[in-house]
Design a protein around this motif. Sequence first.
Motif, short mmCIF file in Angstrom:
data_model
loop_
_atom_site.label_atom_id
_atom_site.label_comp_id
_atom_site.label_asym_id
_atom_site.label_seq_id
_atom_site.Cartn_x
_atom_site.Cartn_y
_atom_site.Cartn_z
N LEU A 164 0.83 -1.21 0.00
CA LEU A 164 0.00 0.00 0.00
C LEU A 164 0.86 1.26 0.00
O LEU A 164 2.00 1.26 0.49
N MET A 165 0.30 2.32 -0.54
CA MET A 165 0.98 3.62 -0.56
C MET A 165 -0.03 4.68 -0.12
O MET A 165 -1.23 4.56 -0.41
N THR A 166 0.45 5.69 0.59
CA THR A 166 -0.43 6.82 0.86
C THR A 166 0.36 8.13 0.82
O THR A 166 1.57 8.15 1.04
N ILE A 167 -0.36 9.18 0.51
CA ILE A 167 0.19 10.53 0.60
C ILE A 167 -0.49 11.18 1.80
O ILE A 167 -1.71 11.32 1.82
N GLY A 168 0.30 11.56 2.79
CA GLY A 168 -0.28 12.14 3.99
C GLY A 168 -0.84 13.53 3.74
O GLY A 168 -0.55 14.17 2.73
N ARG A 169 -1.66 13.97 4.66
CA ARG A 169 -2.15 15.35 4.61
C ARG A 169 -0.99 16.31 4.77
O ARG A 169 0.03 15.98 5.36
N LEU A 170 -1.18 17.52 4.30
CA LEU A 170 -0.22 18.57 4.63
C LEU A 170 -0.44 18.93 6.09
O LEU A 170 -1.55 19.26 6.50
N VAL A 171 0.61 18.86 6.88
CA VAL A 171 0.46 19.16 8.31
C VAL A 171 1.46 20.23 8.72
O VAL A 171 2.48 20.43 8.07
N ASP A 172 1.17 20.91 9.81
CA ASP A 172 2.07 21.93 10.30
C ASP A 172 3.27 21.30 11.00
O ASP A 172 4.40 21.75 10.84
N ARG A 173 2.98 20.27 11.78
CA ARG A 173 4.07 19.61 12.50
C ARG A 173 4.11 18.14 12.08
O ARG A 173 3.05 17.50 11.98
N PRO A 174 5.32 17.60 11.83
CA PRO A 174 5.43 16.22 11.36
C PRO A 174 4.66 15.22 12.23
O PRO A 174 4.06 14.29 11.71
N GLU A 175 4.66 15.47 13.52
CA GLU A 175 4.01 14.53 14.44
C GLU A 175 2.53 14.33 14.08
O GLU A 175 1.97 13.25 14.30
N GLU A 176 1.91 15.35 13.49
CA GLU A 176 0.49 15.24 13.13
C GLU A 176 0.25 14.23 12.02
O GLU A 176 -0.89 13.82 11.78
N ALA A 177 1.31 13.85 11.32
CA ALA A 177 1.15 12.88 10.23
C ALA A 177 1.09 11.45 10.76
O ALA A 177 0.70 10.53 10.03
N ARG A 178 1.46 11.26 12.03
CA ARG A 178 1.60 9.90 12.55
C ARG A 178 0.31 9.08 12.41
O ARG A 178 0.34 7.91 12.03
N SER A 179 -0.83 9.71 12.68
CA SER A 179 -2.08 8.95 12.66
C SER A 179 -2.38 8.40 11.25
O SER A 179 -2.94 7.32 11.10
N THR A 180 -1.97 9.15 10.22
CA THR A 180 -2.15 8.67 8.85
C THR A 180 -1.32 7.40 8.61
O THR A 180 -1.79 6.43 8.02
N PHE A 181 -0.08 7.43 9.09
CA PHE A 181 0.82 6.29 8.87
C PHE A 181 0.34 5.06 9.66
O PHE A 181 0.40 3.93 9.17
N VAL A 182 -0.12 5.30 10.88
CA VAL A 182 -0.66 4.20 11.67
C VAL A 182 -1.87 3.59 10.95
O VAL A 182 -2.02 2.37 10.87
N ALA A 183 -2.71 4.47 10.41
CA ALA A 183 -3.92 3.99 9.73
C ALA A 183 -3.56 3.12 8.52
O ALA A 183 -4.19 2.09 8.28
N LEU A 184 -2.54 3.53 7.77
CA LEU A 184 -2.16 2.73 6.59
C LEU A 184 -1.60 1.37 7.04
O LEU A 184 -1.93 0.34 6.46
N ARG A 185 -0.75 1.39 8.08
CA ARG A 185 -0.18 0.12 8.56
C ARG A 185 -1.28 -0.83 9.02
O ARG A 185 -1.30 -2.00 8.67
N ARG A 186 -2.23 -0.30 9.78
CA ARG A 186 -3.31 -1.17 10.30
C ARG A 186 -4.19 -1.68 9.18
O ARG A 186 -4.64 -2.82 9.21
N LEU A 187 -4.44 -0.82 8.19
CA LEU A 187 -5.24 -1.26 7.06
C LEU A 187 -4.54 -2.44 6.36
O LEU A 187 -5.18 -3.45 6.04
N GLY A 188 -3.23 -2.31 6.15
CA GLY A 188 -2.49 -3.39 5.52
C GLY A 188 -2.58 -4.68 6.34
O GLY A 188 -2.80 -5.77 5.79
N GLU A 189 -2.42 -4.55 7.65
CA GLU A 189 -2.50 -5.73 8.51
C GLU A 189 -3.87 -6.39 8.40
O GLU A 189 -3.99 -7.62 8.29
N ARG A 190 -4.89 -5.56 8.44
CA ARG A 190 -6.25 -6.11 8.41
C ARG A 190 -6.53 -6.79 7.06
O ARG A 190 -7.07 -7.90 7.01
N LEU A 191 -6.12 -6.14 5.96
CA LEU A 191 -6.38 -6.72 4.64
C LEU A 191 -5.61 -8.03 4.47
O LEU A 191 -6.14 -8.99 3.90
#
Length: 238
Positions: A164-191
Motif C-alpha cells: 500500500l501507498m499513501t500521501i499524507g495530509r499537509l500538516v504543520d508539524r510532522p508529528e500530526e502525520a503519525r495517525s495517517t501512517f498508523v492507519a495505513l499500517r493497520r489497514l495493511g495488517e487487516r487486509l
Amino acid sequence: MPPAVADLAGARDHVLEVIARACSRAGRDPAEVTLVAVSKTVAPERLTAAVAAGLTTLGENRVQEAEAKVAAVPGAAWHLIGPLQSNKARRALATFDVIESVDSLDLARRLDRLAGDAAAAGRFPVLLQVNVDDDGAKAGFDPTDLEAALGQILELAHLEIRGLMTIGRLVDRPEEARSTFVALRRLGERLRSAQAGLGPALSMGMSADYAIAVEEGATIVRVGQAIFGHRPHPPHPA
Ligand SMILES: *Cc1c(COP(=O)(O)O)cnc(C)c1O
C-alpha cells in the motif's frame, strides 16, 4: 568525486542516518526501508550525479517527464508516484519499474491486461494507493472500497501487488502525520489477515515526515526536497 556528486552523497548519508535512527527507536532493521529519491523537476544531469552518489531508486510523478529522464539517466530504478491516466498506462509500464499509484480497480485491470500483452517475464510490481485520510484533494482508494475490490485485484495474473501507498495530509508539524501512517499500517495488517496475496510494502513519508513514517513501519519513503533542495515553482500536484 565531482562536487555535484559529493553534495548529493552528503544529502543521501543524512537521510539514511535519519532513517537508521528512526529504525533504532522502533526496533527495526534499516535494510527493510527503501529510499526513493523523488526527482520530479530535477534535471537529468543532476540525476546522473545522484545515481553516482548512490541514489539509485528515483521517483517521478509524471509519465512524460520520466520518459525523457529514463532514457538519459542509466542505472536507476524508477517508481511512478503520481496519478496515472489510463491512456498513459502502456507508456508507464514501459518506463517505470514499479507503479506506486494504482488507485482504482479499472486502472489495475488495465495495467494487468497491458502487462499480459507485453509478455514480459514475471508480474509487474505495483502498490495500491489509499486515501486513508479521506482527503477530497487526494487520489487513492477509499479504504472501504479497497477492501471490497481487493479480491478482484489479487486475482490479476500479471500484477504483483506489493503493498500500500499513501500521501499524507499537509500538516504543520510532522508529528500530526503519525495517525495517517498508523492507519495505513493497520489497514495493511487487516487486509492481509483477511486474504492472502497482498504484499507487506508500505510507502509513506516524505521530506517533512519520513522519520515518523519509518517509526510507524514504512518500507518505502519518498523523499524529494530533503535531498535535492527546494523545488522551483510551479509545484507539481501530488
Ligand atoms: C513530490 C512528492 C513526494 C516528495 O515530496 P518532498 O516534500 O519533496 O519530499 C513524495 N510523494 C509524492 C507522491 C510526491 O508527489
